[in-house]
Design a protein around this motif. Structure first.
Motif, mmCIF file in Angstrom:
data_model
loop_
_atom_site.group_PDB
_atom_site.id
_atom_site.type_symbol
_atom_site.label_atom_id
_atom_site.label_comp_id
_atom_site.label_asym_id
_atom_site.label_seq_id
_atom_site.Cartn_x
_atom_site.Cartn_y
_atom_site.Cartn_z
ATOM 1 N N ALA A 36 0.835 -1.205 0.000
ATOM 2 C CA ALA A 36 0.000 0.000 0.000
ATOM 3 C C ALA A 36 0.872 1.258 0.000
ATOM 4 O O ALA A 36 0.576 2.226 -0.714
ATOM 5 C CB ALA A 36 -0.925 -0.005 1.216
ATOM 6 N N GLU A 39 2.331 1.649 -3.413
ATOM 7 C CA GLU A 39 1.294 2.111 -4.343
ATOM 8 C C GLU A 39 1.094 3.623 -4.184
ATOM 9 O O GLU A 39 0.998 4.353 -5.174
ATOM 10 C CB GLU A 39 -0.021 1.371 -4.065
ATOM 11 N N PHE A 43 1.684 6.006 -7.298
ATOM 12 C CA PHE A 43 0.509 6.439 -8.062
ATOM 13 C C PHE A 43 -0.371 7.490 -7.398
ATOM 14 O O PHE A 43 -0.872 8.376 -8.083
ATOM 15 C CB PHE A 43 -0.365 5.223 -8.413
ATOM 16 N N ALA A 44 -0.619 7.369 -6.078
ATOM 17 C CA ALA A 44 -1.577 8.280 -5.452
ATOM 18 C C ALA A 44 -0.999 9.696 -5.453
ATOM 19 O O ALA A 44 0.154 9.904 -5.103
ATOM 20 C CB ALA A 44 -1.873 7.826 -4.023
ATOM 21 N N ARG A 45 -1.813 10.644 -5.874
ATOM 22 C CA ARG A 45 -1.348 12.028 -5.945
ATOM 23 C C ARG A 45 -2.359 12.950 -5.270
ATOM 24 O O ARG A 45 -3.554 12.698 -5.300
ATOM 25 C CB ARG A 45 -1.179 12.446 -7.414
ATOM 26 N N LYS A 46 -1.827 14.049 -4.683
ATOM 27 C CA LYS A 46 -2.723 15.018 -4.033
ATOM 28 C C LYS A 46 -3.602 15.694 -5.083
ATOM 29 O O LYS A 46 -4.770 15.896 -4.876
ATOM 30 C CB LYS A 46 -1.912 16.084 -3.301
ATOM 31 N N ASN A 47 -2.985 16.079 -6.186
ATOM 32 C CA ASN A 47 -3.709 16.724 -7.288
ATOM 33 C C ASN A 47 -4.674 17.783 -6.779
ATOM 34 O O ASN A 47 -5.864 17.758 -7.094
ATOM 35 C CB ASN A 47 -4.458 15.646 -8.091
ATOM 36 N N PRO A 48 -4.199 18.738 -5.956
ATOM 37 C CA PRO A 48 -5.122 19.672 -5.319
ATOM 38 C C PRO A 48 -5.633 20.738 -6.283
ATOM 39 O O PRO A 48 -4.959 21.058 -7.266
ATOM 40 C CB PRO A 48 -4.246 20.327 -4.241
ATOM 41 N N ARG A 49 -6.807 21.260 -5.967
ATOM 42 C CA ARG A 49 -7.286 22.450 -6.666
ATOM 43 C C ARG A 49 -6.863 23.617 -5.782
ATOM 44 O O ARG A 49 -7.556 23.967 -4.843
ATOM 45 C CB ARG A 49 -8.803 22.403 -6.821
ATOM 46 N N HIS A 52 -0.016 23.906 -5.009
ATOM 47 C CA HIS A 52 0.594 22.653 -5.448
ATOM 48 C C HIS A 52 2.105 22.833 -5.533
ATOM 49 O O HIS A 52 2.586 23.842 -6.048
ATOM 50 C CB HIS A 52 0.050 22.279 -6.836
ATOM 51 N N GLU A 107 0.146 17.113 4.876
ATOM 52 C CA GLU A 107 1.328 16.237 4.977
ATOM 53 C C GLU A 107 2.005 16.106 3.623
ATOM 54 O O GLU A 107 1.444 16.375 2.600
ATOM 55 C CB GLU A 107 0.946 14.846 5.504
#
Lengths: 107, 415
Positions: A36, A39, A43-49, A52, A107
């Motif tokens: 996990a 992974e 792959f997991a990204r914050k991709n904030p609006r 950044h 974080e």
């Protein structure tokens, strides 16, 4: 058009001179970590609006990597800094807080 | 709801068109629904529609921050194709394409599906090999495509410069039943069908929070008040990460701007869709006569729905080499949409770490063509709580397990 100042050579570079490199300050995971965690790292990204932190390379300039703090909702640039750091420096954080009161680093 | 037909048009003509009703209702949200779908674009509305039609779930609300079909559904280049390399992709895109064939009849709404044929040009030897392989894969998948030689390409597209100096056309992958449809009408048609089934479509209602208790979704908070739900489907394309953040998990998605432009209208000169992946542009002619041109994505995270000059220039420069006549055209409009890119360039239709929350996202630069198939598969996932055969391979767990559906290699770029 996005314009970033390369912190290494000081040139104000527009985006065709630069190569984007994705989210900055990812914690590297490898052997010994769970699937996990690996992974998440891969792959997991914050991709904030909003605010950044991201990696860029001055590809058609000095060729060096640097990091930028930018707003993805307005394309406003808060500052750039060398890539040799594990987190955003205080002056960048101050610049963001000055223009985005109430913003939390997360974080 | 009045059925649209030639008789309805005649009847209304006789009474000065005074009897037409609104295509869908815009009610205030109720306190609770069985299923709430966030995002009234094509995918969200198709999901709602097939939840009602295929699974009998009609206590459904579709929530939309802006206006119906105003996101990527109204911003794409309307291309429909299913000539994918990987089996799971070919299955869901071909399902979508085959549903498009009869969608106007099924929805009683003219979506102007035009299976005019689609060409993917091979302009390098690498592409020739790649597309020949795709043709073989498609034959096994039951998707009708064929490899055609340059002479046939010239017959189909007389305005093309086959023997360009840098990128000569070496052949093409031809999907005769690919084409285009009217993008707005797809959203409107689904919305009308949903409304007719008693579903609520609530526009200008932004989700501000997701309520979760004991690992199970309880409802959402919106700018029009709290709404309870047993199941929540997030179908919001570019804003998927924002909604996932509210629900407390992260997605393997980055949002980027993709842009397109149209020229002034000209007389009919191109009756197929042409995609040129090496030079990175795609082109079709709308029924109004405008040349519809799609470009590439920016490489950085962006939520602004704006394009950038250098991508317009890049795209147009590339296309002019293959279509010299375009150099005389003026461009009318240019716009951007925010696409949700996954690492393997394939979508996500999946359960999530939160019970009762399902996501349908990651369609990236190629979601429009998939709308009916995506809605079909997503409705099955939401209704049963488990993915059916179409969605099974598109789960979030594929990233942990390394089961990628690698269309970034298969499709090249434009997708």
């Amino acid at each position: 058009m996005l314009i970033l100042t390369c912190p290494h050579c000081g040139i104000r570079a527009e985006e065709t001179e630069l190569a984007p490199g994705g989210e900055a300050h990812l914690k590297r995971r490898g052997p010994g970590h769970s699937d996990a965690a690996f992974e998440d790292y891969m792959f997991a990204r914050k991709n904030p609006r909003g605010v950044h932190f991201e990696r860029w390379r001055h590809a058609h300039g000095c060729g060096k990597w640097f990091l930028a703090a930018r707003c993805t909702a307005t394309l406003e640039v808060f500052g750039t800094y060398p890539a040799r750091t594990s987190g955003p420096p205080p002056d960048i954080l101050a610049a963001i807080r000055a223009r985005r009161p109430g913003w939390e680093a997360g974080e | 709801m009045t059925r649209y037909s030639v008789f309805a048009v005649a009847r209304e003509a006789l009474r000065w068109h005074s009897g037409w009703q609104r295509a869908w209702h815009s009610p205030a949200p109720k306190k609770a629904y069985d299923v709430v779908i966030v995002g009234a674009g094509g995918h969200g509305l198709a999901t709602a529609c097939y939840l009602g039609k295929n699974h009998g779930i009609r206590n459904v609300a579709v929530i939309e921050k802006g206006w119906l079909g105003g996101g990527n559904t109204g911003r794409n280049t309307t291309i429909i194709r299913s000539n994918y390399l990987q089996d799971p992709s070919a299955a869901i895109y071909e399902k979508a394409r085959s549903l498009y064939e009869t969608l106007s009849q099924d929805l009683n709404y003219n979506v102007m599906f035009s299976p005019r044929g689609l060409l993917m040009l091979a302009q390098t030897h690498h592409e020739v090999r790649g597309y020949r392989r795709t043709v073989h894969a498609n034959a096994l998948q039951g998707v009708e495509t064929r490899w055609i030689e340059p002479a046939r390409v010239r017959e189909l597209v007389p305005i093309m410069n086959i023997a360009g100096p840098r990128y000569p056309v070496l052949g093409a992958l031809h999907q005769p039943r690919g084409g285009t449809a009217r993008h707005d009408a797809v959203a409107w048609g689904y919305a009308r069908a949903c409304s007719a089934m008693g579903m609520d479509i609530i526009q200008q209602c932004e989700v501000t929070g997701v309520r979760i208790a004991g690992g199970q979704v309880q409802g959402i908070d919106t700018t029009k008040g709290a709404i309870d739900c047993r199941k929540l489907a997030l179908v919001v394309a570019g804003h998927s990460s924002v909604l996932a953040e509210m629900a407390g998990f992260r997605l393997p998605i980055e949002s980027m701007a993709l842009q397109a432009l149209v020229s002034e209208p000209v007389k009919p000169c191109l009756d197929v869709v042409v995609m040129a992946n090496t030079v990175h542009g795609y082109l079709s002619q709308s029924d109004k006569g405008e040349m519809v041109i799609g470009g590439g994505t920016d490489g950085f995270n962006n939520y602004t729905q704006r394009g950038s000059w250098q991508h317009v220039e890049e795209t147009v420069r590339a296309l002019i080499e293959t279509f010299p006549m375009l150099s005389r055209l003026k461009m009318l409009r240019q716009w951007g949409g925010i696409v949700d890119m996954t690492g393997d360039r394939s979508p996500i239709l999946s359960k999530t770490p939160v019970g009762g929350i399902f996501v349908n996202c990651g369609w990236g630069t190629g979601g429009f063509k998939a709308i009916p198939g995506s809605g079909w598969a997503m409705a099955e996932l939401v209704a049963r709580g488990e993915p059916g055969p179409l969605a099974a391979e598109f789960g979030l767990d594929r990233f942990r397990e390394g089961r990628f559906i690698d269309e970034s290699v298969a499709a090249g770029v434009a997708h």
